[in-house]
Motif scaffolding. Structure first.
Motif, mmCIF file in Angstrom:
data_model
loop_
_atom_site.group_PDB
_atom_site.id
_atom_site.type_symbol
_atom_site.label_atom_id
_atom_site.label_comp_id
_atom_site.label_asym_id
_atom_site.label_seq_id
_atom_site.Cartn_x
_atom_site.Cartn_y
_atom_site.Cartn_z
ATOM 1 N N PRO A 186 50.822 -14.265 5.042
ATOM 2 C CA PRO A 186 51.718 -13.760 6.090
ATOM 3 C C PRO A 186 52.987 -13.118 5.541
ATOM 4 C CG PRO A 186 50.943 -15.956 6.623
ATOM 5 C CD PRO A 186 50.529 -15.686 5.208
ATOM 6 N N GLY A 187 53.457 -13.516 4.356
ATOM 7 C CA GLY A 187 54.619 -12.849 3.778
ATOM 8 C C GLY A 187 55.454 -13.742 2.886
ATOM 9 N N THR A 188 55.680 -13.291 1.651
ATOM 10 C CA THR A 188 56.584 -13.961 0.723
ATOM 11 C C THR A 188 57.514 -12.913 0.125
ATOM 12 O OG1 THR A 188 55.000 -15.689 0.142
ATOM 13 C CG2 THR A 188 56.741 -15.251 -1.451
ATOM 14 N N HIS A 189 58.812 -13.245 0.038
ATOM 15 C CA HIS A 189 59.791 -12.349 -0.568
ATOM 16 C C HIS A 189 60.606 -13.124 -1.595
ATOM 17 C CE1 HIS A 189 58.789 -10.228 3.168
ATOM 18 N NE2 HIS A 189 59.037 -9.139 2.460
ATOM 19 N N LYS A 190 60.718 -12.545 -2.799
ATOM 20 C CA LYS A 190 61.433 -13.181 -3.898
ATOM 21 C C LYS A 190 62.502 -12.230 -4.432
ATOM 22 C CE LYS A 190 57.175 -15.512 -5.448
ATOM 23 N NZ LYS A 190 56.276 -15.749 -6.605
ATOM 24 N N VAL A 191 63.664 -12.788 -4.695
ATOM 25 C CA VAL A 191 64.737 -12.056 -5.372
ATOM 26 C C VAL A 191 65.112 -12.876 -6.599
ATOM 27 C CG1 VAL A 191 67.081 -11.141 -5.222
ATOM 28 C CG2 VAL A 191 65.600 -11.125 -3.188
ATOM 29 N N LYS A 192 65.031 -12.241 -7.773
ATOM 30 C CA LYS A 192 65.241 -12.993 -9.013
ATOM 31 C C LYS A 192 66.269 -12.301 -9.897
ATOM 32 C CE LYS A 192 62.582 -15.098 -12.805
ATOM 33 N NZ LYS A 192 61.208 -15.270 -13.351
ATOM 34 N N ILE A 202 65.765 -16.805 -5.406
ATOM 35 C CA ILE A 202 65.652 -17.260 -4.018
ATOM 36 C C ILE A 202 64.335 -16.727 -3.458
ATOM 37 C CG2 ILE A 202 68.111 -17.557 -3.569
ATOM 38 C CD1 ILE A 202 68.119 -14.814 -2.197
ATOM 39 N N ILE A 203 63.675 -17.549 -2.650
ATOM 40 C CA ILE A 203 62.332 -17.226 -2.140
ATOM 41 C C ILE A 203 62.245 -17.601 -0.665
ATOM 42 C CG2 ILE A 203 59.847 -17.652 -2.363
ATOM 43 C CD1 ILE A 203 60.377 -18.581 -5.246
ATOM 44 N N HIS A 204 61.651 -16.713 0.122
ATOM 45 C CA HIS A 204 61.256 -17.075 1.481
ATOM 46 C C HIS A 204 59.750 -16.891 1.602
ATOM 47 C CE1 HIS A 204 60.220 -16.492 5.718
ATOM 48 N NE2 HIS A 204 61.195 -17.355 5.944
ATOM 49 N N THR A 205 59.064 -17.921 2.079
ATOM 50 C CA THR A 205 57.616 -17.865 2.272
ATOM 51 C C THR A 205 57.278 -18.208 3.715
ATOM 52 O OG1 THR A 205 57.235 -18.553 -0.019
ATOM 53 C CG2 THR A 205 55.385 -18.765 1.501
ATOM 54 N N ALA A 206 56.619 -17.276 4.392
ATOM 55 C CA ALA A 206 56.154 -17.539 5.761
ATOM 56 C C ALA A 206 54.804 -18.240 5.702
ATOM 57 C CB ALA A 206 56.027 -16.231 6.524
ATOM 58 N N HIS A 207 54.629 -19.271 6.521
ATOM 59 C CA HIS A 207 53.356 -19.991 6.555
ATOM 60 C C HIS A 207 52.399 -19.436 7.604
ATOM 61 C CE1 HIS A 207 55.106 -22.724 3.758
ATOM 62 N NE2 HIS A 207 55.990 -23.191 4.621
ATOM 63 N N ASN A 208 52.956 -18.749 8.605
ATOM 64 C CA ASN A 208 52.144 -18.165 9.672
ATOM 65 C C ASN A 208 52.987 -17.137 10.415
ATOM 66 O OD1 ASN A 208 53.769 -19.665 11.627
ATOM 67 N ND2 ASN A 208 52.595 -21.455 10.952
ATOM 68 N N ARG A 209 52.444 -16.594 11.498
ATOM 69 C CA ARG A 209 53.133 -15.544 12.249
ATOM 70 C C ARG A 209 54.015 -16.096 13.373
ATOM 71 N NH1 ARG A 209 48.319 -13.432 10.682
ATOM 72 N NH2 ARG A 209 48.404 -11.371 9.721
#
Length: 239
Positions: A186-192, A202-209
């Motif tokens: 569904p979507g993962t965004h990483k800034v390193k 920092i990471i945001h991971t969506a588990h579903n919609r």
């Protein structure tokens, strides 16, 4: 609240489920098979339209909603080269538009965190910064609208980076965004931020919609009765 759903794929179904649970009514469902039903008289049956389609159809969909006088919440990405045109039309017609690259409450808090972190890191040239985004293979645009928002926040603060690129680069002035397409995701965004000594990530991971759909319904509830152009900071009262 009566809602017109423009785009009835996976996101449209998730939005419908949440909206109905909250007591709202879906009065129009538009997909690729019945676009001819997207006439002003049909749109005007709704208090608000929620538009999740693709870059090739979003602009025309927004124009139809604004010209019909129907407030619209849009989550389509990949069309912002036409943003000024839509903004002008909305203002000229006294319309109502909420646009966000991502309607997840968690992602919008992540935006705030990303902006703050980049403001802290701007003075520390020994750190390079790279980004990665992972989505499902059906996502049509790369990088994602969310990744572009994150990148633009970084560019605002970290002046040693001049522009973002969606490819590997040897230039220290390029902010590299790596786009991966993997199912199911569904979507993962990483800034390193990385240096010879340590990394900060920092990471945001969506588990579903559900998060995206719930935020879109919240935005629709917010915009009914208002005029102007809004974003999720307005919806969530983040300043």
């Amino acid at each position: 609240m009566k809602i017109a759903l423009i785009g009835y794929g996976k996101m449209g179904h998730a939005i419908e489920e949440i909206a109905v649970k909250k007591g709202h009514e879906i009065v129009l469902k538009i997909n690729i098979d019945n676009v001819e039903e997207m006439m002003p008289e049909n749109l005007q049956r709704a208090d608000v339209a929620i538009e999740f389609t693709g870059p090739e159809s979003a602009v025309e969909n927004l124009e139809k909603c604004i010209n019909a006088g129907v407030p619209v919440v849009s989550g389509s990405t990949g069309w912002l080269n036409k943003w000024e045109d839509i903004k002008k039309l909305c203002n000229d017609r006294g319309g109502s538009l909420v646009y966000a690259s991502n309607y997840s409450i968690g992602v919008n808090l992540f935006f705030e965190l990303n902006s703050y972190l980049s403001s802290l890191m701007k003075e520390y040239g020994e750190y390079d910064v790279v980004m990665e985004e992972i989505h499902h293979t059906q996502k049509k645009d790369a990088p994602s609208g969310t990744a572009i928002t994150l990148a633009e926040q970084i560019l605002q603060n970290v002046k040693r980076k001049k522009n973002w690129v969606n490819e590997q680069s040897n230039s220290k002035e390029d902010l590299v965004i790596i786009s991966d397409r993997v199912d199911p995701a569904p979507g993962t965004h990483k800034v390193k931020y990385t240096s010879a000594i340590d990394d900060i990530e920092i990471i945001h991971t969506a588990h579903n919609r559900i998060g995206f759909a719930g935020g879109a319904v919240k935005a629709a509830e917010f915009v009914v009765g208002k005029k102007g152009i809004f974003n999720m900071k307005d919806v969530l009262g983040l300043g």
